[in-house]
Write a protein that holds these residues in place. Structure first.
Motif, PDB file in Angstrom:
ATOM      1  N   PHE A  50      -5.549  -6.319   4.713  1.00 50.28           N
ATOM      2  CA  PHE A  50      -6.588  -5.468   4.210  1.00 50.28           C
ATOM      3  C   PHE A  50      -6.746  -5.604   2.882  1.00 50.28           C
ATOM      4  N   LYS A  51      -7.892  -5.760   2.408  1.00 48.41           N
ATOM      5  CA  LYS A  51      -8.144  -6.328   0.921  1.00 48.41           C
ATOM      6  C   LYS A  51      -8.819  -5.116   0.164  1.00 48.41           C
ATOM      7  N   LYS A  52      -9.331  -4.355   0.840  1.00 50.01           N
ATOM      8  CA  LYS A  52     -10.063  -3.273  -0.014  1.00 50.01           C
ATOM      9  C   LYS A  52      -9.001  -1.975  -0.174  1.00 50.01           C
ATOM     10  N   PRO A  53      -9.459  -1.250  -1.323  1.00 50.23           N
ATOM     11  CA  PRO A  53      -8.356  -0.243  -1.647  1.00 50.23           C
ATOM     12  C   PRO A  53      -8.134   0.687  -0.564  1.00 50.23           C
ATOM     13  N   ALA A  90       4.181  -2.053  11.585  1.00 56.71           N
ATOM     14  CA  ALA A  90       4.954  -2.585  10.421  1.00 56.71           C
ATOM     15  C   ALA A  90       3.798  -2.685   9.383  1.00 56.71           C
ATOM     16  N   VAL A  91       4.318  -2.635   8.071  1.00 61.91           N
ATOM     17  CA  VAL A  91       3.459  -2.719   6.711  1.00 61.91           C
ATOM     18  C   VAL A  91       4.059  -3.793   6.096  1.00 61.91           C
ATOM     19  N   ASN A  92       3.409  -4.840   5.817  1.00 61.20           N
ATOM     20  CA  ASN A  92       3.831  -6.050   5.068  1.00 61.20           C
ATOM     21  C   ASN A  92       5.239  -6.548   5.572  1.00 61.20           C
ATOM     22  N   GLY A  93       5.266  -6.437   6.969  1.00 60.02           N
ATOM     23  CA  GLY A  93       6.528  -6.876   7.539  1.00 60.02           C
ATOM     24  C   GLY A  93       7.769  -5.984   7.701  1.00 60.02           C
ATOM     25  N   ALA A  94       7.536  -4.763   7.109  1.00 61.64           N
ATOM     26  CA  ALA A  94       8.588  -3.903   7.135  1.00 61.64           C
ATOM     27  C   ALA A  94       8.371  -2.814   8.336  1.00 61.64           C
ATOM     28  N   PRO A  95       9.265  -2.686   9.388  1.00 62.47           N
ATOM     29  CA  PRO A  95       8.935  -2.017  10.531  1.00 62.47           C
ATOM     30  C   PRO A  95       8.994  -0.675  10.083  1.00 62.47           C
ATOM     31  N   LEU A  96       8.108   0.353  10.798  1.00 62.49           N
ATOM     32  CA  LEU A  96       7.903   1.748  10.363  1.00 62.49           C
ATOM     33  C   LEU A  96       8.937   2.468  10.999  1.00 62.49           C
ATOM     34  N   VAL A 104       2.588  10.583   4.820  1.00 59.94           N
ATOM     35  CA  VAL A 104       3.655   9.676   3.794  1.00 59.94           C
ATOM     36  C   VAL A 104       3.259   8.307   4.256  1.00 59.94           C
ATOM     37  N   LEU A 105       2.876   7.927   5.355  1.00 60.49           N
ATOM     38  CA  LEU A 105       2.465   6.217   5.494  1.00 60.49           C
ATOM     39  C   LEU A 105       1.298   6.012   4.604  1.00 60.49           C
ATOM     40  N   GLY A 106       0.257   7.043   4.680  1.00 59.77           N
ATOM     41  CA  GLY A 106      -1.102   6.804   3.835  1.00 59.77           C
ATOM     42  C   GLY A 106      -0.745   6.847   2.410  1.00 59.77           C
ATOM     43  N   GLU A 107       0.077   7.627   1.733  1.00 57.54           N
ATOM     44  CA  GLU A 107       0.410   7.681   0.274  1.00 57.54           C
ATOM     45  C   GLU A 107       1.127   6.405  -0.001  1.00 57.54           C
ATOM     46  N   LYS A 108       2.201   5.796   0.796  1.00 52.65           N
ATOM     47  CA  LYS A 108       2.831   4.775   0.461  1.00 52.65           C
ATOM     48  C   LYS A 108       1.837   3.360   0.517  1.00 52.65           C
ATOM     49  N   VAL A 109       1.057   3.415   1.463  1.00 54.45           N
ATOM     50  CA  VAL A 109       0.264   2.168   1.766  1.00 54.45           C
ATOM     51  C   VAL A 109      -0.833   2.075   0.626  1.00 54.45           C
ATOM     52  N   LYS A 110      -1.465   3.228   0.356  1.00 50.42           N
ATOM     53  CA  LYS A 110      -2.309   3.418  -0.793  1.00 50.42           C
ATOM     54  C   LYS A 110      -1.882   2.824  -2.124  1.00 50.42           C
ATOM     55  N   GLU A 111      -0.655   2.719  -2.258  1.00 50.91           N
ATOM     56  CA  GLU A 111       0.038   2.411  -3.785  1.00 50.91           C
ATOM     57  C   GLU A 111       0.388   0.980  -3.650  1.00 50.91           C
ATOM     58  N   LEU A 112       0.349   0.571  -2.505  1.00 51.07           N
ATOM     59  CA  LEU A 112       0.635  -1.045  -2.381  1.00 51.07           C
ATOM     60  C   LEU A 112      -0.288  -1.932  -2.946  1.00 51.07           C
ATOM     61  N   PRO A 113      -0.126  -3.065  -3.558  1.00 51.77           N
ATOM     62  CA  PRO A 113      -1.173  -3.952  -4.081  1.00 51.77           C
ATOM     63  C   PRO A 113      -1.859  -4.685  -3.026  1.00 51.77           C
ATOM     64  N   ARG A 114      -2.913  -5.122  -3.201  1.00 44.83           N
ATOM     65  CA  ARG A 114      -3.960  -5.675  -2.034  1.00 44.83           C
ATOM     66  C   ARG A 114      -3.779  -7.009  -2.062  1.00 44.83           C
ATOM     67  N   PRO A 115      -3.909  -8.010  -1.329  1.00 40.13           N
ATOM     68  CA  PRO A 115      -4.024  -7.418   0.352  1.00 40.13           C
ATOM     69  C   PRO A 115      -2.644  -6.887   0.631  1.00 40.13           C
ATOM     70  N   VAL A 116      -3.003  -5.975   1.703  1.00 34.28           N
ATOM     71  CA  VAL A 116      -1.633  -5.372   2.337  1.00 34.28           C
ATOM     72  C   VAL A 116      -1.724  -5.913   3.895  1.00 34.28           C
ATOM     73  N   ARG A 117      -0.720  -6.300   4.576  1.00 29.17           N
ATOM     74  CA  ARG A 117      -0.600  -6.647   5.876  1.00 29.17           C
ATOM     75  C   ARG A 117      -0.217  -5.644   6.668  1.00 29.17           C
ATOM     76  N   ILE A 118      -0.894  -5.183   7.883  1.00 28.94           N
ATOM     77  CA  ILE A 118      -0.517  -4.183   8.686  1.00 28.94           C
ATOM     78  C   ILE A 118      -0.362  -4.491  10.119  1.00 28.94           C
ATOM     79  N   SER A 119       0.774  -4.462  10.753  1.00 32.60           N
ATOM     80  CA  SER A 119       1.003  -5.271  12.087  1.00 32.60           C
ATOM     81  C   SER A 119       0.530  -3.864  13.258  1.00 32.60           C
ATOM     82  N   PHE A 120       0.087  -4.371  14.041  1.00 30.04           N
ATOM     83  CA  PHE A 120      -0.362  -3.207  15.500  1.00 30.04           C
ATOM     84  C   PHE A 120       0.021  -3.810  16.751  1.00 30.04           C
TER      85      PHE A 120
END
Length: 150
Positions: A50-53, A90-96, A104-120
């Motif tokens: 994800f590259k967008k804010p 996972a977010v950036n390879g860190a398992p949830l 809380v997940l939304g708040e943490k992901v919002k703060e991460l620099p882009r791009p952010v990698r999310i696994s599903f």
């Protein structure tokens, strides 16, 4: 994460990862698009960069499993990529791990620099072989444990 001996740790070993992954099983595999910023990790596991804010989707908590699933896709660019019902693992390879509060997940992901990698996961048949392959993919330092510094 609470280890078998009852001590708290920030790592998962293969057996812990396997038990966690089995909780996310949802059925048939649906193939993600395979666009340049998407990676199919193993049947049913995929990640998107994800590259967008804003990541462009909303999540909800599944209390019974402690998992986070996509509840709404807001960004039309994600159509056919991320689907309602996909589980965030996972977010950036860190398992949830077990999640109690999706905000809380939304708040943490919002703060991460882009791009952010999310696994599903998207409807996956969890065999030991598939789980082992995905575990190895995330175990960047080949320590036998997943941690937030991989």
């Amino acid at each position: 994460i609470v280890a078998a001996a009852g001590t708290k740790t920030n790592t998962l070993d293969l057996s812990q990862f396997s038990r966690l992954a089995h909780r996310f099983s949802k059925g048939e595999f649906g193939d993600p698009s395979g666009q340049a910023n998407d990676t199919v990790l193993e049947d049913g596991f995929y990640e998107h960069e994800f590259k967008k804010p804003s990541v462009g989707f909303r999540v909800k908590n599944v209390l019974e499993t402690g998992s986070i699933v996509v509840s709404k896709v807001n960004d039309p660019d994600l159509e056919g990529l991320v689907e309602v019902g996909d589980t965030v693992i996972a977010v950036n390879g860190a398992p949830l791990g077990w999640v109690k509060r999706p905000e809380v997940l939304g708040e943490k992901v919002k703060e991460l620099p882009r791009p952010v990698r999310i696994s599903f996961t998207h409807g996956i048949d969890f065999t030991d072989d598939k789980i082992s392959k995905v575990f190895a993919r995330f175990d960047a330092d080949q320590s036998g444990d997943l941690d937030t510094f991989e």
